[in-house]
Design an enzyme around this catalytic site. Structure first.
Site: not given
Length: 729
Positions: A83, A219, A644
């Site tokens: 992402h 991810d 992240s």
């Protein structure tokens, strides 16, 4: 007795908070290092941060200012979340060549794809510069004078600090302005896309599973840093070469077990752990519900179009994910703050604080802080709400309005700074419009506009709605704007910006869409923002004093500074949790769970045939554990947005996972960390390696990495010790 109970409550909260915290890596020696070793860490603080030799910090760059990444090979191979790289993957995708759906893998370096405006920033050194920045500040009487002096001191130090020409100085505030740290950085601007799994892996579960555990998402994405021939930062050039890092992470093949030590290194974006109770109460009852409703309406409109049209799905995939991310986060945050009784806990802590103020004889300095917080937060609430509606409706979720606001700013620049400044900004704006319209669909945006303007005009504080817009027929207004405004097309907006300055300004003010954005923007800037900024300045000054008091009255407490997108360390353990009565979550998920969630043809839970075949054959290579392939795991590390892509590191400094999310019950950790339910979610590196190796067949990338077995070494060493003992006996 009441004070004793409150003190014990405060002590217990402080004790638990030690499992949380976002610590400055240059300041780990002492209590932090001791606690990390008690949790199982085998490294030293200097292994994590050192300026004289390579350390873990040298392998953890800030990824494009918003995420974290880590170097995993001696050739500058870079790992981050799918992402985080989503915008770049999308930019290289077309309907015919859809990397979002099919994935992308560069089997040789010549196939790696350059990315415009993508950069990564390494920290070279961190230095405490509080004394220099606050020099002469205390002698000043007003808040504005103090802030001006601080900015002057920052500018002076920025100018005089010794550095190389390719390095930058960044000075950031900590503890609400009670401490200042200098970061010496190096930014690399040639970063190329190397690999990305298909969205059915990289976004598996998509928005339904976002912020949720159990999770089964691969991810991750891969990039490579390129440098000039001297290994220094450089703009993109075909002559650049792969960057040689000061440090890169070995990758553990031994995986994790519950209670294993975990360290997460990264750039957490923003936390507000020391807000007063009144502020948290407004978040729970006022501001979060308003923002949630706005994004809920925008998402429902966009989702309806994306499900019907593949081209729109590609256009809006990244934007939809961005909007949904905080929409769901705010929902979980509100629920978590309510469930954990955070407001009352804060009020109890404030009662303890007030007693400490009295005991220390500091009533003159700190005695009115809590009362002043109550007064200012109540006064600012309607302005905060109005500002949130403007930001969410105009600047973030309605594209025609966000573009219109940039055009409005263009006119303001002309009024304030004149012709040349106007022309320069106009040219920069016009040059970037092609990218904007590439992913803009007027039909989608019209429906979003209609829904959100309804909320803006009818739900936001009515005293701040422009008089001429009250009692407006929303449907007629929407149809009129999207039918006539030139802002709905690339060609149309180029016409608006064509000609001399006088012509451009006339064109803009004759456009119905621009007239609307100008009316609400002028009203916001006149009626809302000045008062909001004035009260917020007072609140910021109170918060700084409150933080100073906390540090002063709790000298032995370990109080970490709020996140501010600077490099931090958070440590904890692999740990399951119990979010509700009779519900217990284990800390690891497996590929079996992917297949259990599999829904053929569903854009969130579809699974490719190749992954199904590998699963059925149990063809996991060296990446399985007892015949099962680990996918995700959770820990007690205190993370937030910006973490992240952060590396999850084992006790020896090896990479074991890739941070990408938090559990829904614990998203309130930005405001209040509860060790019972706050968990971060990580991709197991064995799943990353499996996808690269067995799924993609990109063995060229695997061969770059250093794969290790730290637990096997430990076990082998123990066996040798036992054998020696037996022989001796």
């Amino acid at each position: 007795m009441k004070f004793l109970k409150l003190f014990l409550l405060f002590f217990v909260v402080q004790l638990h908070a030690q499992q949380g915290g976002m610590w400055i890596p240059s300041l780990l020696k002492g209590m932090n290092e001791t606690e990390m070793k008690n949790l199982g860490m085998k490294m030293s603080a200097s292994d994590i941060y050192d300026i004289n030799k390579s350390s873990l910090k040298d392998a953890v760059p800030h990824f494009n200012g918003g995420c974290t990444s880590e170097v995993i090979s001696p050739k500058g191979l870079l790992l981050t979340n799918h992402h985080c790289g989503y915008g770049e993957i999308q930019a290289h995708s077309t309907v015919e060549n859809d990397y979002l759906t099919d994935g992308f893998w560069a089997m040789k370096m010549e196939d790696e794809l350059p990315n415009k405006d993508l950069e990564v920033t390494f920290i070279v050194k961190i230095e405490d510069v509080t004394a220099q920045i606050l020099n002469g500040v205390d002698a000043l009487n007003t808040e504005s004078a103090k802030q001006k002096k601080i900015q002057e001191n920052i500018a002076s130090l920025n100018k005089t600090y010794a550095k190389e020409s390719f390095q930058e100085v960044k000075i950031r505030t900590f503890y609400e302005g009670n401490q200042y740290m200098l970061f010496l950085t190096e930014t690399f601007k040639d970063v190329r896309l190397v690999g990305a799994p298909p969205s059915s892996i990289g976004k598996f579960g998509s928005d339904t599973d976002n912020w949720v555990w159990p999770r089964h998402t691969g991810d991750f994405s891969l990039f490579r840093i390129y440098a000039d021939k001297n290994n220094r930062p450089a703009e993109y050039s075909k002559d650049n070469v792969p960057y040689t890092p000061k440090h890169y992470f070995p990758i553990s093949l031994d995986g994790i077990s519950e209670d294993d030590f975990t360290l997460v290194f990264g750039y957490p974006g923003r936390t507000t752990e020391y807000l007063p109770a009144i502020a948290i109460e407004q978040i729970v009852k006022e501001t979060n519900p308003a923002k949630i409703e706005i994004r809920d309406r925008a998402l429902k409109v966009t989702d309806g179009f994306m499900r019907k049209d593949k081209a729109i799905k590609i256009q809006y995939a990244s934007k939809y994910a961005s909007i949904a991310n905080y929409w769901k986060k705010w929902i979980g945050e509100t629920q978590g703050l309510t469930k954990s009784n955070a407001i009352q806990i804060k009020r109890d802590q404030e009662a303890v604080f007030q007693q400490k103020v009295i005991k220390a004889g500091k009533q003159a300095e700190y005695g009115n802080l809590l009362a002043d917080f109550e007064k200012n937060y109540k006064e600012i609430l309607p302005y905060t709400l109005s500002r949130d509606y403007f930001m969410e409706v105009v600047l973030r979720n309605t594209e025609l309005l966000s573009l219109g606001y940039k055009l409005f700013q263009l006119e303001q620049i002309h009024n304030l700074r004149g012709e040349q400044a106007f022309t320069d900004r106009k040219n920069n704006l016009r040059d970037g419009l092609g990218e904007f319209y590439k992913d803009f669909n007027a039909q989608v945006d019209e429906k979003v506009f209609e829904q959100l303007i309804d909320l803006y005009l009818n739900q936001s504080p009515q005293q701040f709605i422009p008089t001429q817009l009250k009692n407006t027929n929303i449907s007629q207004l929407t149809a009129s704007i999207y039918k006539t405004s030139k802002m709905t097309t690339y060609e149309g907006v180029k016409q608006l910006l064509d000609g001399d300055t006088k012509t451009i300004l006339k064109n803009l003010n004759d456009d119905k869409g621009y007239q609307f954005i100008k009316a609400i923007s002028e009203n916001f800037l006149k009626e809302v923002n000045p008062k909001f900024e004035a009260i917020n300045t007072e609140i910021s000054a109170l918060q700084r004093t409150y933080m100073k008091a906390q540090l002063e009255l709790n000298k032995d407490a370990r109080i970490f500074p709020d996140a501010n997108s600077t490099l931090r360390v958070t440590y904890g353990k692999v740990k399951g949790y119990e979010p509700r009565d009779a519900v217990a979550y284990s800390p690891v998920t497996y590929l079996d769970g992917v297949m259990e969630k599999y829904i053929p043809g569903d854009y969130e839970f579809d699974v490719s045939q190749k992954l199904i075949d590998l699963y059925n054959a149990k063809d996991y290579g060296p990446y399985a554990e007892n015949g099962k392939l680990p996918v995700n795991f959770i820990g007690t590390n205190h993370t937030t947005g910006g973490n992240s892509g952060s590396p999850a590191i084992d006790a020896h400094g090896n990479l074991i996972g890739l941070n990408f999310d938090r559990v829904w019950e614990g998203t309130m950790s930005d405001v209040y960390y509860d060790p019972a339910i706050c968990r971060n979610i990580m991709v197991d590196m064995r799943y990353v390696l499996f996808i690269i190796d067995k799924y993609a067949g990109a063995k060229n990338l695997i061969s770059e990495m250093k794969l290790v077995h730290p637990k096997n070494k430990k076990q082998s060493s123990q066996k040798q010790t036992n054998r020696k003992k037996k022989k001796k006996n």
